[in-house]
Write a protein that holds these residues in place. Structure first.
Motif, PDB file in Angstrom:
ATOM      1  N   TRP A 262      40.480  52.036  52.401  1.00 17.57           N
ATOM      2  CA  TRP A 262      40.555  51.203  53.598  1.00 17.57           C
ATOM      3  C   TRP A 262      41.220  51.944  54.752  1.00 17.57           C
ATOM      4  O   TRP A 262      42.117  52.755  54.561  1.00 17.57           O
ATOM      5  CB  TRP A 262      41.295  49.898  53.300  1.00 17.57           C
ATOM      6  CG  TRP A 262      42.696  50.105  52.802  1.00 17.57           C
ATOM      7  CD1 TRP A 262      43.833  50.121  53.538  1.00 17.57           C
ATOM      8  CD2 TRP A 262      43.088  50.342  51.448  1.00 17.57           C
ATOM      9  NE1 TRP A 262      44.918  50.350  52.738  1.00 17.57           N
ATOM     10  CE2 TRP A 262      44.489  50.491  51.452  1.00 17.57           C
ATOM     11  CE3 TRP A 262      42.401  50.441  50.231  1.00 17.57           C
ATOM     12  CZ2 TRP A 262      45.214  50.729  50.289  1.00 17.57           C
ATOM     13  CZ3 TRP A 262      43.110  50.680  49.074  1.00 17.57           C
ATOM     14  CH2 TRP A 262      44.499  50.825  49.113  1.00 17.57           C
ATOM     15  N   TRP A 315      39.268  46.998  55.265  1.00  8.85           N
ATOM     16  CA  TRP A 315      39.807  46.492  54.012  1.00  8.85           C
ATOM     17  C   TRP A 315      38.849  45.504  53.338  1.00  8.85           C
ATOM     18  O   TRP A 315      38.645  45.576  52.126  1.00  8.85           O
ATOM     19  CB  TRP A 315      41.164  45.815  54.259  1.00  8.85           C
ATOM     20  CG  TRP A 315      41.590  44.899  53.149  1.00  8.85           C
ATOM     21  CD1 TRP A 315      41.697  43.550  53.191  1.00  8.85           C
ATOM     22  CD2 TRP A 315      41.932  45.286  51.807  1.00  8.85           C
ATOM     23  NE1 TRP A 315      42.096  43.059  51.967  1.00  8.85           N
ATOM     24  CE2 TRP A 315      42.250  44.098  51.100  1.00  8.85           C
ATOM     25  CE3 TRP A 315      41.994  46.502  51.142  1.00  8.85           C
ATOM     26  CZ2 TRP A 315      42.630  44.107  49.762  1.00  8.85           C
ATOM     27  CZ3 TRP A 315      42.387  46.512  49.797  1.00  8.85           C
ATOM     28  CH2 TRP A 315      42.694  45.323  49.124  1.00  8.85           C
ATOM     29  N   ARG A 319      37.408  45.961  49.461  1.00  7.71           N
ATOM     30  CA  ARG A 319      37.656  45.030  48.356  1.00  7.71           C
ATOM     31  C   ARG A 319      36.367  44.382  47.865  1.00  7.71           C
ATOM     32  O   ARG A 319      36.180  44.175  46.661  1.00  7.71           O
ATOM     33  CB  ARG A 319      38.660  43.946  48.770  1.00  7.71           C
ATOM     34  CG  ARG A 319      39.097  43.120  47.565  1.00  7.71           C
ATOM     35  CD  ARG A 319      40.152  42.099  47.890  1.00  7.71           C
ATOM     36  NE  ARG A 319      40.677  41.520  46.660  1.00  7.71           N
ATOM     37  CZ  ARG A 319      40.082  40.549  45.975  1.00  7.71           C
ATOM     38  NH1 ARG A 319      38.933  40.036  46.410  1.00  7.71           N
ATOM     39  NH2 ARG A 319      40.613  40.073  44.863  1.00  7.71           N
ATOM     40  N   ARG A 320      35.457  44.068  48.776  1.00  9.05           N
ATOM     41  CA  ARG A 320      34.187  43.460  48.369  1.00  9.05           C
ATOM     42  C   ARG A 320      33.415  44.391  47.442  1.00  9.05           C
ATOM     43  O   ARG A 320      32.888  43.968  46.409  1.00  9.05           O
ATOM     44  CB  ARG A 320      33.364  43.122  49.611  1.00  9.05           C
ATOM     45  CG  ARG A 320      32.065  42.387  49.287  1.00  9.05           C
ATOM     46  CD  ARG A 320      31.403  41.835  50.540  1.00  9.05           C
ATOM     47  NE  ARG A 320      31.113  42.876  51.511  1.00  9.05           N
ATOM     48  CZ  ARG A 320      31.741  42.986  52.682  1.00  9.05           C
ATOM     49  NH1 ARG A 320      32.699  42.125  53.016  1.00  9.05           N
ATOM     50  NH2 ARG A 320      31.420  43.954  53.530  1.00  9.05           N
ATOM     51  N   LEU A 322      34.688  46.864  45.653  1.00  7.04           N
ATOM     52  CA  LEU A 322      35.458  47.030  44.425  1.00  7.04           C
ATOM     53  C   LEU A 322      35.183  45.886  43.452  1.00  7.04           C
ATOM     54  O   LEU A 322      34.897  46.113  42.268  1.00  7.04           O
ATOM     55  CB  LEU A 322      36.950  47.081  44.753  1.00  7.04           C
ATOM     56  CG  LEU A 322      37.897  47.218  43.566  1.00  7.04           C
ATOM     57  CD1 LEU A 322      37.987  48.664  43.126  1.00  7.04           C
ATOM     58  CD2 LEU A 322      39.284  46.683  43.907  1.00  7.04           C
ATOM     59  N   VAL A 323      35.261  44.656  43.940  1.00  7.28           N
ATOM     60  CA  VAL A 323      35.034  43.485  43.097  1.00  7.28           C
ATOM     61  C   VAL A 323      33.600  43.469  42.583  1.00  7.28           C
ATOM     62  O   VAL A 323      33.339  43.147  41.419  1.00  7.28           O
ATOM     63  CB  VAL A 323      35.354  42.189  43.876  1.00  7.28           C
ATOM     64  CG1 VAL A 323      34.912  40.955  43.085  1.00  7.28           C
ATOM     65  CG2 VAL A 323      36.845  42.119  44.192  1.00  7.28           C
ATOM     66  N   SER A 353      40.952  43.243  40.019  1.00 13.81           N
ATOM     67  CA  SER A 353      41.146  42.333  41.160  1.00 13.81           C
ATOM     68  C   SER A 353      42.620  42.101  41.426  1.00 13.81           C
ATOM     69  O   SER A 353      43.046  41.952  42.578  1.00 13.81           O
ATOM     70  CB  SER A 353      40.442  41.002  40.892  1.00 13.81           C
ATOM     71  OG  SER A 353      39.052  41.190  40.778  1.00 13.81           O
ATOM     72  N   PHE A 356      44.220  44.923  43.359  1.00 14.68           N
ATOM     73  CA  PHE A 356      43.869  44.857  44.778  1.00 14.68           C
ATOM     74  C   PHE A 356      43.615  43.403  45.169  1.00 14.68           C
ATOM     75  O   PHE A 356      42.492  43.010  45.456  1.00 14.68           O
ATOM     76  CB  PHE A 356      42.612  45.693  45.061  1.00 14.68           C
ATOM     77  CG  PHE A 356      42.777  47.165  44.783  1.00 14.68           C
ATOM     78  CD1 PHE A 356      43.271  48.018  45.762  1.00 14.68           C
ATOM     79  CD2 PHE A 356      42.433  47.699  43.552  1.00 14.68           C
ATOM     80  CE1 PHE A 356      43.408  49.377  45.516  1.00 14.68           C
ATOM     81  CE2 PHE A 356      42.574  49.054  43.294  1.00 14.68           C
ATOM     82  CZ  PHE A 356      43.073  49.897  44.270  1.00 14.68           C
ATOM     83  N   ARG A 358      43.618  39.804  47.337  1.00 12.66           N
ATOM     84  CA  ARG A 358      43.248  39.548  48.733  1.00 12.66           C
ATOM     85  C   ARG A 358      44.425  39.814  49.675  1.00 12.66           C
ATOM     86  O   ARG A 358      44.248  40.225  50.816  1.00 12.66           O
ATOM     87  CB  ARG A 358      42.770  38.104  48.882  1.00 12.66           C
ATOM     88  CG  ARG A 358      41.468  37.799  48.156  1.00 12.66           C
ATOM     89  CD  ARG A 358      41.005  36.383  48.439  1.00 12.66           C
ATOM     90  NE  ARG A 358      39.869  36.024  47.611  1.00 12.66           N
ATOM     91  CZ  ARG A 358      38.609  36.360  47.884  1.00 12.66           C
ATOM     92  NH1 ARG A 358      38.351  37.053  48.981  1.00 12.66           N
ATOM     93  NH2 ARG A 358      37.626  36.006  47.075  1.00 12.66           N
ATOM     94  N   PHE A 360      46.603  42.104  49.355  1.00 11.55           N
ATOM     95  CA  PHE A 360      47.104  43.459  49.147  1.00 11.55           C
ATOM     96  C   PHE A 360      47.479  44.146  50.456  1.00 11.55           C
ATOM     97  O   PHE A 360      48.535  44.779  50.559  1.00 11.55           O
ATOM     98  CB  PHE A 360      46.047  44.290  48.400  1.00 11.55           C
ATOM     99  CG  PHE A 360      46.488  45.690  48.072  1.00 11.55           C
ATOM    100  CD1 PHE A 360      47.477  45.914  47.135  1.00 11.55           C
ATOM    101  CD2 PHE A 360      45.909  46.784  48.690  1.00 11.55           C
ATOM    102  CE1 PHE A 360      47.881  47.195  46.819  1.00 11.55           C
ATOM    103  CE2 PHE A 360      46.305  48.071  48.383  1.00 11.55           C
ATOM    104  CZ  PHE A 360      47.295  48.276  47.445  1.00 11.55           C
ATOM    105  N   HIS A 361      46.634  44.035  51.450  1.00 11.52           N
ATOM    106  CA  HIS A 361      46.921  44.700  52.715  1.00 11.52           C
ATOM    107  C   HIS A 361      48.182  44.114  53.350  1.00 11.52           C
ATOM    108  O   HIS A 361      49.001  44.836  53.934  1.00 11.52           O
ATOM    109  CB  HIS A 361      45.735  44.568  53.673  1.00 11.52           C
ATOM    110  CG  HIS A 361      45.783  45.539  54.812  1.00 11.52           C
ATOM    111  ND1 HIS A 361      46.332  45.208  56.031  1.00 11.52           N
ATOM    112  CD2 HIS A 361      45.393  46.829  54.909  1.00 11.52           C
ATOM    113  CE1 HIS A 361      46.265  46.253  56.838  1.00 11.52           C
ATOM    114  NE2 HIS A 361      45.708  47.249  56.191  1.00 11.52           N
TER     115      HIS A 361
END
Length: 431
Positions: A262, A315, A319-320, A322-323, A353, A356, A358, A360-361
């Motif tokens: 990210w 970001w 994440r999208r 990754l999931v 999940s 990382f 939601r 996380f950032h």
């Protein structure tokens, strides 16, 4: 001298997300007790009690202390484990990481545990610590996130108060506790009710230890806290650290597999073990140690992207993807053991999940902000943090298949080993 938590105030503080609810009680005024205790002069060599010397951070502390002219004796308290003595356990750890200790004749290894009454020592040995020690460095404690706060409370929170009591008996001693910058994930009330890898009983314990230390110091107890980040291998260990035992390297593994990271100004907190030890020891031996320190040499996602040939993406995109890649699918079922394979697959998907979440950032931003405040110490690192990170990554076999073939940068400075060449690429799914 007795120090205690009033009315379960730590649990109340956690439930309300308010560190000001932590309340300590004292059998005597700590300032008055400290004032009447003998202490060595600033120019006299100090005796140091080190807890956790057989841990990764602890062995770096031990090496730093033994080589410091301001230290007269280092008492290393290590539990005996089976037929392995305290000295055996320290020696095994040193061999594992190829770290050498200076032969200064200052080391005295004691077999015991700070969790036991009188530290598990015979009366004469315990009395020697009470009357001779000037500085206590607590680098011991749990390294797993698996347990509820109640367990960590018994293993770390309450023992920290017992160590503070120890420091106000027979001789004035300063206590230096290695905390965690990860406790900074708790900044708002709702953070205490999040559920992921980073919001656990372990991080709650670190948050409580931090605020107990700050509260006690304001009351006159000589306790100091260090908000340590991920401690990576440095030149002294040939850039070797616990590797995939760290959540940090598990996260880097997923980043490398995705080929993206990210894009953010928020940094990730890391520091080489030797640099961390040098920072802690320098503060612990100073005449006026800081109450709280953030010994961090952060690395940016831009540096990670450039060094490991990754795409910089928003970001949400990261994440999208990754999931999506780690979502459990029916094709992953092992029909010879369907129930076990389904459970294992779902657990793995949930774990990724959780690494990382939601939020996380936002939690990284909390850590980044805390580690950028005025109490942050400037520490002189041997190498830029991104060089330390890459040198370590190239020594972790499980990461080798995802790393670019460009060799790691050669460390500048005498005694720094040349980087290990990147291993041959391995097809994903092999092994």
């Amino acid at each position: 001298m007795h120090i205690f938590l009033r009315h379960n105030s730590d649990r109340i503080a956690l439930s309300m997300g308010n560190p000001n609810r932590i309340s300590l009680g004292y059998s005597e005024d700590p300032r008055a007790v400290a004032k009447r205790l003998p202490r060595r002069g600033d120019d006299e060599p100090k005796n140091v009690l080190l807890l956790g010397a057989n841990g990764f951070v602890g062995m770096h502390m031990l090496r730093e202390l033994l080589g410091d002219a301001r230290v007269a004796t280092v008492y290393a308290l290590v539990r005996r484990k089976g037929d392995k003595s305290g000295e055996d356990r320290i020696a095994r750890q040193l061999r594992k990481y190829k770290l050498e200790l200076p032969d200064t004749g200052k080391l005295s290894v004691l077999e015991g545990s700070y969790l036991d009454p009188a530290m598990g020592l015979d009366p004469a040995a315990y009395d020697e610590l009470l009357t001779e020690v000037d500085v206590v460095i607590d680098a011991a404690g749990a390294t797993t996130h698996d347990y509820p706060y109640s367990r960590y409370r018994e293993e770390k929170v309450l023992p920290t108060l017992r160590l503070a009591e120890f420091c106000l008996q027979k001789r004035f001693k300063t206590l230096h506790v290695i905390g965690s910058v990860g406790s900074e994930v708790y900044q708002q009330w709702r953070d205490f009710y999040r559920n992921s890898f980073f919001y656990t009983g372990y991080s709650r314990m670190k948050w409580v230890v931090k605020h107990i230390s700050l509260r006690a110091n304001r009351d006159g107890v000589p306790i100091h806290i260090y908000q340590a980040p991920f401690a990576l291998g440095g030149p002294g260990t040939g850039f070797k650290d616990p590797g995939m035992e760290y959540s940090f390297w598990n996260m880097i593994s997923h980043i490398l597999q995705l080929g993206m990271v990210w894009d953010s100004e928020v940094t990730s907190p890391v520091v080489a073990g030797d640099v961390l030890a040098r920072s802690v020891v320098a503060n612990a031996l100073s005449s006026a140690p800081r109450v709280i320190s953030y010994p961090v040499t952060p690395v940016t996602t831009e540096e990670i992207a450039e060094r490991f040939k990754l795409k910089l993406v928003p970001w949400a995109t990261f994440r999208r993807e990754l999931v999506r890649q780690h979502r459990f699918r029916p094709g992953q079922i092992d029909w010879s053991k369907p129930v076990a394979s389904i459970r294992r697959g779902r657990q793995q998907s949930k774990f990724v999940s959780s690494l990382f979440p939601r939020s996380f950032h936002a939690l990284l931003n909390n850590i980044h902000t805390a580690a950028s405040n005025p109490t942050t110490v400037r520490i002189d690192a041997d190498l830029p943090s991104i060089d330390v990170m890459e040198n370590n990554a190239r020594r972790i076999r499980k990461l080798g298949r995802y790393l670019p073939e460009t060799p790691a940068p050669v460390a500048v400075g005498a005694g720094v080993p040349a980087p290990v060449p990147a291993p041959e690429p391995v097809a994903v799914g092999a092994l």
